[in-house]
Design a protein around this motif. Structure first.
Motif, mmCIF file in Angstrom:
data_model
loop_
_atom_site.group_PDB
_atom_site.id
_atom_site.type_symbol
_atom_site.label_atom_id
_atom_site.label_comp_id
_atom_site.label_asym_id
_atom_site.label_seq_id
_atom_site.Cartn_x
_atom_site.Cartn_y
_atom_site.Cartn_z
ATOM 1 N N LYS A 182 0.818 -1.212 0.000
ATOM 2 C CA LYS A 182 0.000 0.000 0.000
ATOM 3 C C LYS A 182 0.854 1.265 0.000
ATOM 4 C CE LYS A 182 -4.217 -1.766 2.187
ATOM 5 N NZ LYS A 182 -5.216 -1.527 3.251
ATOM 6 N N ASP A 183 0.239 2.351 -0.458
ATOM 7 C CA ASP A 183 0.901 3.640 -0.499
ATOM 8 C C ASP A 183 0.694 4.361 0.830
ATOM 9 O OD1 ASP A 183 2.310 5.779 -1.401
ATOM 10 O OD2 ASP A 183 0.716 6.591 -2.687
ATOM 11 N N ASP A 184 1.347 3.839 1.879
ATOM 12 C CA ASP A 184 1.245 4.458 3.196
ATOM 13 C C ASP A 184 2.636 4.586 3.805
ATOM 14 O OD1 ASP A 184 1.911 1.876 4.081
ATOM 15 O OD2 ASP A 184 -0.168 1.361 4.562
ATOM 16 N N ARG A 191 9.640 2.942 1.603
ATOM 17 C CA ARG A 191 10.640 2.389 0.697
ATOM 18 C C ARG A 191 11.223 3.472 -0.219
ATOM 19 N NH1 ARG A 191 12.319 -2.691 -1.004
ATOM 20 N NH2 ARG A 191 14.074 -2.313 -2.413
ATOM 21 N N ARG A 192 10.387 4.403 -0.685
ATOM 22 C CA ARG A 192 10.906 5.484 -1.518
ATOM 23 C C ARG A 192 11.936 6.319 -0.756
ATOM 24 N NH1 ARG A 192 5.306 6.865 -2.523
ATOM 25 N NH2 ARG A 192 4.481 5.658 -4.281
ATOM 26 N N THR A 240 -5.811 -1.339 -5.365
ATOM 27 C CA THR A 240 -5.032 -1.039 -6.558
ATOM 28 C C THR A 240 -4.166 0.175 -6.280
ATOM 29 O OG1 THR A 240 -6.769 -1.887 -8.016
ATOM 30 C CG2 THR A 240 -5.108 -0.440 -8.999
ATOM 31 N N PRO A 241 -2.847 0.071 -6.379
ATOM 32 C CA PRO A 241 -1.970 1.220 -6.126
ATOM 33 C C PRO A 241 -2.324 2.385 -7.048
ATOM 34 C CG PRO A 241 -0.691 -0.798 -6.245
ATOM 35 C CD PRO A 241 -2.082 -1.149 -6.694
ATOM 36 N N GLU A 244 1.041 3.254 -11.384
ATOM 37 C CA GLU A 244 1.338 1.991 -12.060
ATOM 38 C C GLU A 244 2.694 1.434 -11.659
ATOM 39 O OE1 GLU A 244 1.662 0.170 -16.617
ATOM 40 O OE2 GLU A 244 1.044 2.242 -16.294
ATOM 41 N N GLU A 245 3.651 2.315 -11.370
ATOM 42 C CA GLU A 245 4.994 1.857 -11.040
ATOM 43 C C GLU A 245 5.045 1.116 -9.698
ATOM 44 O OE1 GLU A 245 7.129 5.490 -8.620
ATOM 45 O OE2 GLU A 245 7.832 5.016 -10.643
ATOM 46 N N ASP A 246 3.976 1.216 -8.894
ATOM 47 C CA ASP A 246 3.927 0.522 -7.605
ATOM 48 C C ASP A 246 3.146 -0.794 -7.675
ATOM 49 O OD1 ASP A 246 5.389 2.487 -6.161
ATOM 50 O OD2 ASP A 246 3.592 3.743 -6.086
ATOM 51 N N CYS A 247 2.691 -1.161 -8.858
ATOM 52 C CA CYS A 247 1.935 -2.407 -9.013
ATOM 53 C C CYS A 247 2.881 -3.600 -9.075
ATOM 54 C CB CYS A 247 1.084 -2.360 -10.278
ATOM 55 S SG CYS A 247 -0.211 -1.102 -10.249
#
Length: 365
Positions: A182-184, A191-192, A240-241, A244-247
């Motif tokens: 997930k984007d959290d 990670r980024r 769904t992230p 797209e680059e996080d899928c």
């Protein structure tokens, strides 16, 4: 797997690094380590309890100069809710004292007693790294953070980094955060931030060759996974992230792979990158089966494989070996190979050190 790495020896005076996290470690012994082992232990204490004999035999046989361990899962010293000493093992409760005694008894016996150990530990039984270095090698400096301008005693959260500087090179042992699904703050964002800090680190230390080892939590090329399309399309049910680059499977998303490639391109370690899975594929592709495969040499400059009977062997000067541990964490390791038809062709000759672990020890020289 063992791999050649040339280190230039220099004559220098000798002063010892006295303690874990000492601010300034002075000039080393002049002789530098050549054989490196990296292993995600997924609880070092558990491995020492259940598989101490097997692990001791493995280390005795390989005889590495450096052992870099990730996910030691040993809590740092300090009271609950108080300041932690991430360079020391917790011992302020009866259970933690008992566990520390087991740990210290194990590493005080051969072959572990041949090494000095430094810890970088988390607050709980999560994460953490350790660096075992043979006593006759002395690093110039030890730090525990990617930020090389921070105080030497400062550790990363969860004890994810140990950096050892020698005369001719640096070694960094990392337990890289998992990307998650997930984007959290505990997923993509964490990670980024890590990848950006890792890039900053390799730029800071570009004055010397870098040996980067550890659990890097990334497979940045298709050859590094068993089923690229499957892992590229993997997703968490119901989510769904946004980008797209996080899928995809954590460790195999487009974003992670791109950032990792960027780090390597700026790193003095870039020409020495390799993976177990691509190595296995090279064995199959070149039909180097059975006894012939035991004498392979990995040449990092052009990815050629030689046997000890070929002329190139003497020029490179070492063997490559693969130790199979029945692991499952990474698709590119050998946990599934023993069930496949090619296993007998590729791996039946290899020594099988089954430590009940999730990750393979990987070795290079």
């Amino acid at each position: 797997m063992k791999r050649f790495f040339q280190v230039v020896e220099k004559d220098t005076s000798s002063k010892r690094v006295k303690s874990n996290g000492e601010k300034e470690a002075n000039v080393g012994s002049g002789k530098e380590p050549l054989v490196f082992m990296s292993w995600n232990a997924n609880s070092l204490l558990l491995r020492l309890k259940k598989n101490r004999t097997e692990l001791a035999d493995f280390i005795q046989q390989l005889d590495p100069d450096v052992i870099a361990i990730q996910e030691v899962r040993i809590p740092a010293a300090g009271c609950k809710g108080g300041m932690k000493n991430q360079g020391e093992v917790k011992d302020d409760t009866s259970s933690s004292r008992e566990e520390k005694q087991i740990l210290m008894r194990a590493i005080s016996s051969p072959p572990f007693s041949n090494y000095h150990v430094w810890w970088s530990l988390g607050e709980a039984k999560y994460g953490g790294t350790a660096l075992f270095l043979k006593h006759h090698f002395q690093p110039l400096k030890l730090t525990f953070s990617l930020d090389q301008t921070s105080p030497a005693l400062k550790h990363e959260t969860d004890g994810r980094v140990i950096v050892a500087e020698f005369e001719s090179f640096r070694l960094v042992n990392t337990y890289v955060p998992n990307n998650g699904w997930k984007d959290d703050e505990n997923g993509f964002k964490r990670r980024r931030k890590w990848d950006q800090r890792m890039l900053d680190f390799v730029l800071q230390v570009s004055d010397k060759p870098l040996i980067w080892c550890g659990d890097l939590n990334v497979s940045h090329n298709d050859i590094d996974v068993s089923h690229p399309e499957f892992f590229g399309n993997a997703k968490m049910a119901g989510y769904t992230p946004p980008n797209e680059e996080d899928c995809g499977q954590p460790g195999f998303t487009i974003g992670e792979r791109r950032r990792f490639s960027t780090i390597l391109s700026h790193s003095s370690a870039s020409k020495r990158n390799w993976s177990t899975y691509s190595f296995i594929h090279s064995i199959k592709r070149n039909r180097l089966y059975s006894k012939k495969a035991e004498d392979l040499v990995y040449v990092h400059s052009n990815l050629q494989l030689f046997t000890h009977k070929e002329s190139g062997y003497k020029e490179v000067g070492c063997q490559a070996r693969e130790y199979r541990l029945g692991c499952f964490h990474c698709p590119q390791t050998c946990g599934s190979l023993h069930k496949e038809s090619g296993y007998k062709e590729v791996g039946s000759h290899a020594r099988e050190y089954r430590l009940g672990c999730f990750h393979c020890p990987l070795c290079c020289t």
